[in-house]
Motif scaffolding. Structure first.
Motif, PDB file in Angstrom:
ATOM      1  N   CYS A 197       0.807  -1.252   0.013  1.00  0.00           N
ATOM      2  CA  CYS A 197       0.039   0.031  -0.116  1.00  0.00           C
ATOM      3  C   CYS A 197       0.782   1.312  -0.146  1.00  0.00           C
ATOM      4  O   CYS A 197       0.531   2.046  -0.415  1.00  0.00           O
ATOM      5  N   ASP A 200       1.041   2.116  -3.210  1.00  0.00           N
ATOM      6  CA  ASP A 200      -0.058   2.640  -3.701  1.00  0.00           C
ATOM      7  C   ASP A 200      -0.046   3.927  -3.760  1.00  0.00           C
ATOM      8  O   ASP A 200      -0.575   4.967  -4.468  1.00  0.00           O
ATOM      9  N   THR A 250      -5.088  -4.374  -7.557  1.00  0.00           N
ATOM     10  CA  THR A 250      -4.986  -2.884  -6.869  1.00  0.00           C
ATOM     11  C   THR A 250      -6.151  -2.728  -5.970  1.00  0.00           C
ATOM     12  O   THR A 250      -7.251  -2.957  -6.281  1.00  0.00           O
ATOM     13  N   THR A 260      -8.741   1.921   1.034  1.00  0.00           N
ATOM     14  CA  THR A 260      -8.180   1.728  -0.302  1.00  0.00           C
ATOM     15  C   THR A 260      -7.003   1.032  -0.018  1.00  0.00           C
ATOM     16  O   THR A 260      -5.911   1.181  -0.366  1.00  0.00           O
ATOM     17  N   ARG A 267      -2.543  -8.980  -2.463  1.00  0.00           N
ATOM     18  CA  ARG A 267      -2.141  -8.540  -3.444  1.00  0.00           C
ATOM     19  C   ARG A 267      -1.274  -9.525  -4.252  1.00  0.00           C
ATOM     20  O   ARG A 267      -1.293  -9.213  -5.773  1.00  0.00           O
ATOM     21  N   GLN A 554      -6.337   6.214  -9.206  1.00  0.00           N
ATOM     22  CA  GLN A 554      -5.144   6.370  -8.727  1.00  0.00           C
ATOM     23  C   GLN A 554      -5.293   7.791  -7.836  1.00  0.00           C
ATOM     24  O   GLN A 554      -4.605   7.864  -6.753  1.00  0.00           O
ATOM     25  N   GLY A 557      -6.857   5.976  -4.542  1.00  0.00           N
ATOM     26  CA  GLY A 557      -5.512   4.773  -3.859  1.00  0.00           C
ATOM     27  C   GLY A 557      -4.369   5.348  -3.926  1.00  0.00           C
ATOM     28  O   GLY A 557      -3.467   5.211  -3.369  1.00  0.00           O
TER      29      GLY A 557
END
Lengths: 557, 437
Positions: A197, A200, A250, A260, A267, A554, A557
Motif C-alpha cells: 500500500c 499505492d 490494486t 483503499t 495483493r 489512482q 488509491g
C-alpha cells in the motif's frame, strides 16, 4: 449541510467536508499530492491552494472545511493558479525528468498534473544542478518495495500510512530540509504486512513494487472490479490485466471493508491467477489422461450422475454464491446427493476499514459465509475425511483447492475406491487421477458474488473470457516459445466457469429450472428463494463500482 | 531608562534567590496568587505587553484564548529556544536573573490555570539550562513552586526541556512536537495551540523576555508598564546589537527609540568610524534596512510601517565593507540548513536560493538571477508555507535583492560562464544495494 459555490458551481456537502472533496462533488478538480481521503491531513505539498472570497491569503483545499456561503475560486482565480504553478515549479525543480524509464508513468499524480493543467506551457527558472540521493536511486527497502529517493516529492503519504493504517510506523523521514529522505525507521527491512500500500499511496515513482514494476505500462492495463480471493474479509480489488494476463491486484475503494488498502498476501495472489494447468476436459484412458471435447464430457458426466448409486459432492468456500447455490440445487435437491463444504482455518489476516477498525479474517476462503448462508454443511479437515470415508459411488470434487486435506495421500486413497469427477485449474493430484477432469478458469474469468465475513454480498466481474496458458520465463519476460507478437500469451484454452458447466449439466439432465444463462439469472433465482439473499438485486449489489479507469482510481488509491 | 529586566546584570551573586528576593523578587507571584487568574490576565492585557519572541502578539489576548471551561490539563510553555541569528537577549536574562523567568512562568501558568509548565531551552544552552534547573530547585525549596504554592491551593511544576539543536523548534508548534518527543515539524494551523497544543491540550507559548516582563507588570502595575515606550508598543525591550559596532551587546531600552540611537549612542557607532551600510532590525529573518532608514523607530508598529519587523530585536549591523550578496548567501545557507523539509516551497525554495547565491558568489551569475530570487521568495512567503520559516528566508533575501540590486548586477556583469558540469562518479555500492532491479 453547508452550501457553497466553487468556480460558479453551487454544491451542498456534508458538514466537515474539505474543499477538495466538495470541489470533486461540484465537478471541479483541485490538484493534490499529499492529501489522501483516508490519511491525516498535513497540508505539506501546497498544491491545493485556492482563493476564498473575503480572505486575504490563499487557503489550502485539503485543510479548509467547507462552510456555508463560501465562495471558492480554483481555476477562476489568477492568484491561486499562479501559486499552484509556483508550487509545481518548486516540486519539479529537483524531480528527475525520467518519466520514460519510470514505472509510475501513466499513473503518476505529478505527471498527470503537469500534463493536464500546465500542458506544454510549463517553463522552469531552475538553472542549478538537481539534488540527488546517490545510493538511494534503486534501493530495496523491504521484500516488496523498491525506493528511488530522487523521485520523492516528500508528501509523507507512505509515512502516514505506516503510522495510521498499518500501525508499524516502519517508515520515517531522515535528515532535514532539502536533504530529507524516506527510510525505514531503524534502517531495518520494511516488512510491513501491507507494504504494497505504500507504493499505492506514493503519488510518484519513488516507491514501486518489485513484483510488478517494469512488467506492463500502466496505460496498457485494464482494470476489472473484483473481490480478493485471499480470505473471508472480502477486500475490494481491481484485477489489472492485459491480453489475458493478470499483472496485479490494486485496491478498490470500499469504506466499509478495505478503504483503499490491500494486504501483501492478497495483493500477490494476482500472479497465481495466471496458472492454468488444464486447458480442455480430460478422461482417464487406460490410466492415462486423454483430452476430450466438452460435448462428450458433459454427456458422460450426466450419464455418471444418472447411474450413480450414491453421490457425494465436495464443494468449496472458494466458489461464488451462485455456484454454491446451483451445486446445492442440482446435486442436493434434484439428485439427492450429500454436499460438504470444507473450510480451512487460514493464517490470521486483518484489514483496516475506512473507520479505522480492524476486520479479522475468520477463514482462508472468500466465501465461507456464503456457504453457511445457503445452509450448506461446512466441515474441517477431519470432517472431510469422514465425509470421504466409505462408499464406492460417485464423488464430485468441485474445487480440489477447497481444503489442503484433498492433496494428502489419505484423501487419494479414499477417492481411489469410486468414480471421481474433478473440476480443476491448477495441477493437483486429485485432478490427475480423476475419471473425468473438467477445467475451470481463475477468478479473472468467472463472474458472481462472494459473501464476506462481515455479511456483505459483493460482485466480482469477468476480466477476460477463455484463459490460455501463460508462457513466461521465470523473470517475467516473454517466453521464446511465443508464436507471434499478436498472440503472445498462447492459444486460448477451453476452461469454463463452474456455474456455466453446472447449468449445462442441468440441461443435460433435463432440469429446466436450473438451466440458466448467466450468474445474474442464478442470483435472481437465489434472491427469490433464499432467505439470506432476499431483497438483493444483481444490479444494485454493493461493492461493484462502475468501471473506472486506472487513472481516476489512482487519485483515491 | 532604569534597567528593569537587566537590573541584576553585573551585581554580585545575581543568580541567587536571596539576591532576587532582596530586590523584591516573588512579590509579583504572591500578589498574583491573591488577585486570581482573571485579574492577572486583565492586568497583563492592560499593560499592552506584546510578545517579545518576534511576532509581537498581545500577550494578554493570547492568554485569554485558552478556553475557560476546558476539562483536564493545560500547559504553559516558555520558549527559550533562542536560535535566531543575531539574537542573544534571552540568554542574558537567564544568565543574570533566572528567577525573573521562573516567576513570570509561574504567574502566566496561574493566569491560564496550568499546573505544568515547560521551559524549552535550546540544546546548545547547556549552561543556561543548568542555571534554570538550579533556580527551579531553589524556588521549590522556598515553596514558590510545587504542591499548594504558598498555601494558595495552586499546584505548579516547571520542567526544563532541552532541545536538540534545530532552529525550527523555536517555531511554537514544532517546539510542541519536540517536547512530545517527535520530529520537530511545525503543525498545520488551525487548530491553534491555545485550543489544541501540547499533548492535544490547550497551551500557551511565550518567549522568555515576555514572561520576564510579567512579574514587573504585576508588582508595579499595568499603568507603569504602559507608560514606557509608545502607545501599543509599551515596555522595555532588550536589543542585542552585533556586527560592525564598537560596543556589541544587549541593551535594555524602551520600545520606540530609533535604531540610530541604539546603534550610535548605545552600541558606540560603527566600528573604525566607517559608514553604516545596512542592518537587520530584528534577527536575520527580518527584511534588511538601509543606512537611510536608520531613523525608523524600534518598535512593532513603526517597523511594520517600514515594511520590516522588530522580530526578536537582534540588530545586526553592516558597515560599508560588507558585500550584500554575501550577506544574502549567508542567510540563505542558514535557512536552507534549518528548513525542516516538510512543505514544498520552503524545502525547495531555500535550497534553490542558496544554490543561486552560491553560484553568484562563485562568479557565475546569470542575468535572470535577481528576478529568479525574487520569484522564489515571493512564492515561498505570505502564507505559502505551513510555518513562518518560508517568510524567514524569503523576506531578507528579497529585501536585499530589491535594495541592493546594483551589487547583484555588478557581480553578474563581471561573471564568467559556468564551467561544464562534471557528472558525479558514483561509487559502486556493492551487489546488495542493487539486487532485484
Amino acid at each position: 449541510m453547508p452550501k457553497l459555490t466553487i468556480d460558479g458551481h453551487e454544491v451542498e456537502v456534508a458538514a466537515g467536508t474539505n474543499l477538495i472533496e466538495a470541489a470533486r462533488a461540484a465537478g471541479v478538480a483541485i490538484p493534490y499530492f499529499c492529501y489522501h481521503p483516508y490519511l491525516k491531513v498535513v497540508g505539506q505539498c501546497r498544491i491545493c491552494m485556492v482563493e476564498i472570497a473575503g480572505q486575504p491569503r490563499l487557503a489550502l483545499g485539503c485543510a479548509t472545511p467547507a462552510a456555508d456561503g463560501m465562495v471558492v475560486k480554483v481555476e477562476d482565480s489568477e492568484r491561486a493558479r499562479e501559486a499552484r504553478e509556483a508550487v509545481m515549479e518548486f516540486l519539479l525543480a529537483n524531480h528527475p525528468l525520467d518519466c520514460p524509464v519510470c514505472d509510475q508513468a501513466g499513473e503518476c499524480l505529478l505527471q498527470d498534473h503537469s500534463m493536464s493543467e500546465q500542458g506544454a506551457k510549463f517553463t522552469t527558472h531552475m538553472a542549478e544542478t538537481r539534488r540527488t540521493f546517490p545510493g538511494y536511486e534503486r534501493r530495496l527497502i523491504g521484500p516488496h518495495v523498491m525506493q528511488n529517493q530522487n523521485r520523492c516529492i516528500h508528501c509523507s503519504r507512505c509515512i502516514r500510512f505506516t503510522r495510521e493504517i498499518s500501525e508499524t510506523a516502519a517508515l520515517t523521514y531522515k535528515s532535514r530540509g532539502n536533504s530529507t529522505f524516506i527510510d525505514t525507521f531503524d534502517g531495518s527491512s520494511f516488512d510491513d504486512p501491507m507494504s504494497g500500500c505504500a507504493t499505492d499511496v506514493c503519488p510518484v515513482g519513488a516507491l514501486t513494487l518489485r513484483e510488478t514494476r517494469f512488467r506492463k505500462r500502466a496505460w496498457k492495463l485494464r482494470s476489472t472490479p473484483s473481490v480478493c480471493p485471499g480470505c473471508s474479509i472480502g477486500c475490494n480489488i481491481f484485477i489489472d490485466h492485459h491480453e489475458r494476463v493478470v499483472y496485479r491486484f490494486t485496491p478498490r475503494e470500499n469504506p466499509a471493508i478495505n478503504a483503499t488498502w490491500l494486504c501483501d498476501y492478497g495483493r500477490f495472489l494476482a500472479e497465481s491467477l495466471n496458472e492454468q494447468a488444464y486447458l480442455a476436459p480430460q478422461r482417464q484412458d487406460h490410466g492415462h489422461p486423454a483430452p476430450a471435447a466438452w460435448g462428450e464430457a458433459l454427456a458422460a458426466v450426466a450419464a455418471l450422475l444418472r447411474g450413480a448409486a450414491s453421490l457425494r459432492v465436495v464443494a468449496s468456500a472458494n466458489m461464488s454464491n451462485e455456484e454454491l447455490f446451483l451445486a446445492r440445487e442440482l446435486f442436493g435437491r434434484h439428485l439427492k446427493g450429500e454436499i460438504a463444504v470444507p473450510v480451512a482455518a487460514g493464517e490470521p489476516r486483518r484489514m483496516k476499514n475506512g473507520k479505522g477498525e480492524w476486520l479479522l479474517a475468520k477463514d482462508a476462503h472468500p466465501n465461507a459465509a456464503g456457504a453457511r448462508r445457503l445452509g450448506l454443511d461446512t466441515v474441517d479437515g477431519e470432517g472431510l475425511s469422514r465425509f470421504l470415508y466409505g462408499g464406492a459411488g460417485l464423488t464430485l470434487i468441485l474445487d480440489p483447492e477447497a481444503h489442503p486435506f484433498l492433496a494428502s495421500p489419505e484423501a487419494l486413497r479414499l477417492l481411489r475406491v469410486g468414480t471421481t469427477v474433478v473440476w480443476a485449474r491448477r495441477s493437483h493430484p486429485v485432478a490427475d487421477g480423476a475419471t473425468w477432469l473438467l477445467p475451470t478458469p481463475s477468478l479473472a474469468s468467472d463472474e458472481g458474488t462472494f459473501t464476506s465475513s462481515t455479511g456483505a454480498v459483493q460482485r466480482f466481474a469477468e476480466a477476460f473470457a477463455a484463459p490460455g496458458t501463460v508462457h513466461r520465463t521465470a523473470t517475467g519476460g516473454m517466453s521464446p516459445d511465443c508464436p507471434t507478437i499478436a498472440l503472445p500469451w498462447g492459444a486460448p484454452g477451453e476452461a469454463r466457469p463452474l456455474w456455466l458447466v453446472l447449468s449445462a449439466l442441468a440441461r443435460e439432465l433435463g432440469i429446466e429450472t436450473l438451466d440458466l444463462a448467466s450468474p445474474a439469472e442464478v442470483f435472481t433465482l437465489m434472491a427469490r428463494s433464499e432467505k439470506g439473499f432476499a431483497g438483493l438485486s444483481w444490479e444494485a449489489l454493493g461493492g461493484l463500482a462502475p468501471q473506472e479507469s486506472f487513472r481516476e482510481r489512482q487519485h483515491v488509491g | 531608562m532604569e534597567p528593569v529586566l537587566l537590573r541584576a546584570r553585573g551585581a554580585a551573586d545575581s543568580r541567587a534567590i536571596t539576591t532576587y528576593l532582596g530586590a523584591g523578587g516573588y512579590e509579583g507571584w504572591k500578589k498574583a496568587l491573591a488577585m486570581g487568574p482573571d485579574a492577572v490576565t486583565k492586568e497583563v492585557s492592560d499593560s499592552e505587553l506584546r510578545g517579545r519572541g518576534g511576532a509581537g502578539f498581545p500577550t494578554g489576548r493570547k492568554w485569554s484564548f485558552v478556553p475557560k471551561d476546558h476539562p483536564g490539563p493545560r500547559y504553559l510553555v516558555c520558549n527559550a529556544d533562542e536560535s535566531e541569528p543575531g539574537t542573544f537577549k534571552d540568554r542574558e536574562i537567564i544568565e543574570y536573573d533566572p528567577h525573573q523567568v521562573i516567576e513570570g512562568v509561574a504567574i502566566a501558568s496561574f493566569a491560564i490555570k496550568a499546573n505544568t509548565a515547560y521551559i524549552y531551552i535550546r540544546g546548545e544552552f547547556v549552561r543556561w539550562a543548568k542555571i534554570l534547573e538550579e533556580a527551579i530547585v531553589e524556588a521549590r525549596q522556598r515553596g514558590f513552586l510545587g504542591k499548594n504554592v504558598l498555601g494558595s491551593g495552586f499546584d505548579l511544576d516547571i520542567w526544563v526541556h532541552r532541545g536538540a539543536g534545530a532552529y525550527i523548534c523555536g517555531e511554537e508548534t514544532a517546539l510542541l512536537e519536540s517536547i512530545e518527543g517527535k520530529r520537530g515539524f511545525p503543525r498545520l494551523k488551525p487548530p491553534f495551540p491555545a485550543l489544541v497544543g501540547l499533548f492535544g491540550k490547550p497551551t500557551v507559548i511565550n518567549n522568555v523576555e515576555t514572561l520576564a516582563c510579567v512579574p514587573h507588570i504585576i508588582t508595579r502595575g499595568a499603568a507603569w508598564f504602559a507608560g514606557i515606550g509608545r502607545p501599543k508598543n509599551t515596555g522595555p525591550k532588550l536589543f542585542g546589537v552585533s556586527g560592525h559596532v564598537n560596543r556589541p551587546g544587549v541593551y535594555e531600552l524602551p520600545l520606540g527609540v530609533t535604531f540610530r540611537e541604539i546603534i550610535e549612542e548605545h552600541a558606540g557607532g560603527v566600528r573604525g568610524g566607517r559608514k553604516l551600510k545596512a542592518f537587520f532590525p530584528g534577527g536575520s529573518s527580518a527584511p534588511v534596512l538601509t543606512a537611510a532608514e536608520v531613523d525608523v523607530k524600534a518598535d512593532f508598529d513603526a517597523c511594520a510601517e517600514a515594511k520590516t519587523m522588530l522580530g526578536s530585536g537582534g540588530i545586526i549591523v553592516f558597515d560599508d565593507t560588507v558585500d550584500m550578496v554575501e550577506v544574502a548567501d549567508n542567510v540563505a545557507h542558514f535557512y536552507a540548513h534549518e528548513s525542516c523539509g516538510q512543505c514544498t516551497p520552503c524545502r525547495e525554495g531555500s535550497d534553490w536560493c542558496m544554490d543561486i547565491l552560491d553560484r553568484l558568489m562563485a562568479g557565475h551569475g546569470l542575468p535572470a538571477d535577481p528576478d529568479t530570487l525574487l520569484r522564489i521568495c515571493r512564492f515561498a512567503s505570505g502564507g505559502m508555507t505551513i510555518c513562518p520559516l518560508g517568510d524567514a528566508f524569503s523576506l531578507p533575501i528579497s529585501s536585499i535583492v530589491t535594495k541592493f540590486r546594483d551589487e547583484f548586477e555588478r557581480r553578474i556583469a563581471a561573471a564568467t560562464p559556468l564551467p561544464p558540469r562534471k557528472l558525479p562518479v558514483l561509487p559502486w555500492a556493492g551487489p546488495k544495494a542493487g539486487f532485484g532491479i
